[in-house]
Motif scaffolding. Sequence first.
Motif, PDB file in Angstrom:
ATOM      1  N   ALA A  56       3.296  10.291  -1.782  1.00 56.59           N
ATOM      2  CA  ALA A  56       1.908   9.817  -1.709  1.00 56.59           C
ATOM      3  C   ALA A  56       1.097  10.266  -2.925  1.00 56.59           C
ATOM      4  O   ALA A  56       0.199   9.556  -3.378  1.00 56.59           O
ATOM      5  CB  ALA A  56       1.252  10.320  -0.422  1.00 56.59           C
ATOM      6  N   ASP A  61       0.159   6.174  -5.675  1.00 56.18           N
ATOM      7  CA  ASP A  61      -1.086   5.429  -5.835  1.00 56.18           C
ATOM      8  C   ASP A  61      -2.215   6.403  -6.129  1.00 56.18           C
ATOM      9  O   ASP A  61      -2.647   7.153  -5.249  1.00 56.18           O
ATOM     10  CB  ASP A  61      -1.401   4.633  -4.555  1.00 56.18           C
ATOM     11  N   ALA A  71      -7.556  10.918  -0.190  1.00 53.37           N
ATOM     12  CA  ALA A  71      -6.996  10.835   1.164  1.00 53.37           C
ATOM     13  C   ALA A  71      -5.799  11.763   1.319  1.00 53.37           C
ATOM     14  O   ALA A  71      -5.618  12.398   2.366  1.00 53.37           O
ATOM     15  CB  ALA A  71      -6.596   9.390   1.470  1.00 53.37           C
ATOM     16  N   THR A  72      -4.987  11.860   0.270  1.00 63.16           N
ATOM     17  CA  THR A  72      -3.820  12.745   0.311  1.00 63.16           C
ATOM     18  C   THR A  72      -4.245  14.196   0.451  1.00 63.16           C
ATOM     19  O   THR A  72      -3.687  14.954   1.260  1.00 63.16           O
ATOM     20  CB  THR A  72      -2.972  12.553  -0.961  1.00 63.16           C
ATOM     21  N   ALA A 124       0.847  -1.208   0.000  1.00 63.99           N
ATOM     22  CA  ALA A 124       0.000   0.000   0.000  1.00 63.99           C
ATOM     23  C   ALA A 124       0.872   1.243   0.000  1.00 63.99           C
ATOM     24  O   ALA A 124       0.869   2.017   0.962  1.00 63.99           O
ATOM     25  CB  ALA A 124      -0.941  -0.013   1.206  1.00 63.99           C
ATOM     26  N   GLY A 159       0.804   4.178  -1.314  1.00 62.66           N
ATOM     27  CA  GLY A 159       0.181   5.466  -1.078  1.00 62.66           C
ATOM     28  C   GLY A 159      -0.158   5.684   0.380  1.00 62.66           C
ATOM     29  O   GLY A 159       0.153   6.725   0.977  1.00 62.66           O
ATOM     30  N   LEU A 160      -0.803   4.680   0.997  1.00 60.65           N
ATOM     31  CA  LEU A 160      -1.181   4.793   2.404  1.00 60.65           C
ATOM     32  C   LEU A 160       0.048   4.804   3.309  1.00 60.65           C
ATOM     33  O   LEU A 160       0.078   5.521   4.320  1.00 60.65           O
ATOM     34  CB  LEU A 160      -2.110   3.640   2.784  1.00 60.65           C
ATOM     35  N   ARG A 192      -5.266   5.977  -6.322  1.00 63.05           N
ATOM     36  CA  ARG A 192      -6.469   5.714  -5.532  1.00 63.05           C
ATOM     37  C   ARG A 192      -6.490   6.487  -4.220  1.00 63.05           C
ATOM     38  O   ARG A 192      -7.554   6.668  -3.626  1.00 63.05           O
ATOM     39  CB  ARG A 192      -6.591   4.215  -5.255  1.00 63.05           C
ATOM     40  N   THR A 193      -5.325   6.915  -3.747  1.00 60.06           N
ATOM     41  CA  THR A 193      -5.259   7.636  -2.470  1.00 60.06           C
ATOM     42  C   THR A 193      -5.234   9.151  -2.661  1.00 60.06           C
ATOM     43  O   THR A 193      -4.884   9.872  -1.729  1.00 60.06           O
ATOM     44  CB  THR A 193      -4.006   7.197  -1.690  1.00 60.06           C
TER      45      THR A 193
END
Length: 394
Positions: free
Chosen positions: A144, A148, A154-155, A116, A118-119, A150-151
Amino acid sequence: MRGLFWVLALFALAVAVALGARLNDGYVLLVFPPWRAEVTLNLFILALLGLFFVLYLGMRGMALTFGLPQRVRQYRENRQRERSSLVFQDAVRLLFEGRFGQALKKAAEAHAAGTAPGLSALIAARAAQRMRESEKQQGWMARAKIDDPRTEAATLMLEAEMMNEARHFADALAALDKLQGKQGRHIAALRLELRARQGLGDWDGVLKLARQLVKRDALPAEVVGEVRTQAHLGNIAKRAADLGQLTSYLRALPVDERGRRVVLAAARALLALGAEAEAQQLIEAVLDAATDDLWQPELVAIYGRLAGEGQTLRIAKAEAWLRKHPDDARLLKALGRMCLRQRLWGKAQSYLEASLAVQPTPEAHLELARLCDQLERTEEANKHYRASALLEVS
């Protein structure tokens, strides 16, 4: 039950095979010049079955032998993923435990292992930010953003939150604007935007967001009330130098948002601009509609200091309030001041003495001292001056 069914089926199959073999009298003739062989059909079938199983086992063994390196490689990869997953879980746990140095180390290990990414980078950035290591924080945030896709949301959320904590409110709003352009704004994003606009002093934006959050039932009522109050106080302070803007704002102010502090600040701002008529109108509107629990003695004190025309009408208005609040020391003191301005010496003395009976204050003693000076009652005036001084000292 299913096991019993299969046992019975196997027994039935065995019986069927035995009966079939017993009733089968066929032969198979095999000719391999110059040889010739004759075997029963049952034996031939058994031999074919045996040959099939031997070939199957041989091919299976070869497949297992040649596939061994790949299985070993897969096994090692699985073990590596499991270890990386545990490292990632440790990073999350350590972050929540507040052990930011270890969390940063574990997150870096998980990121290097490709777990993972990015996380992992976000966890490392948060840990670095908690440790006040801005360079590492910025580096991990940059990773980050590219590791990814997909994040991305969240970033941006984490970036806005960290910018708020660092009091870089404009940067927080920039991150939230990017988020809105891609995915819209949910409740958590609106809360972050509310904090950023409070920090920037964008009180109109704060009021707009507060009303949106109220519709979504996303804030407790007491929090909403405090946010609105702060916003209105900020807007009043911004308009305190322009009477036109201030009065326009106060006219548009919703009735349910006219709290104690807001009305008090508005009245003081109007008085500072010399707009006594507007201040009087505002105070009378609020106090006429006020119930016992919403009564504001601070406004009464300001009302008593109004010195323009219409003093007699203000006295009558205050006396009407007094019938509902006979034990309000500030209201009695305000009436005493207004009567003193109108040279109603007897009423002024009566109201001021009643105010002192409810709550002795230096201001009430000073007003009585001035009244006695006007009436040339020097001894009584000096008595009240001394009482005022003693109360101020105490």
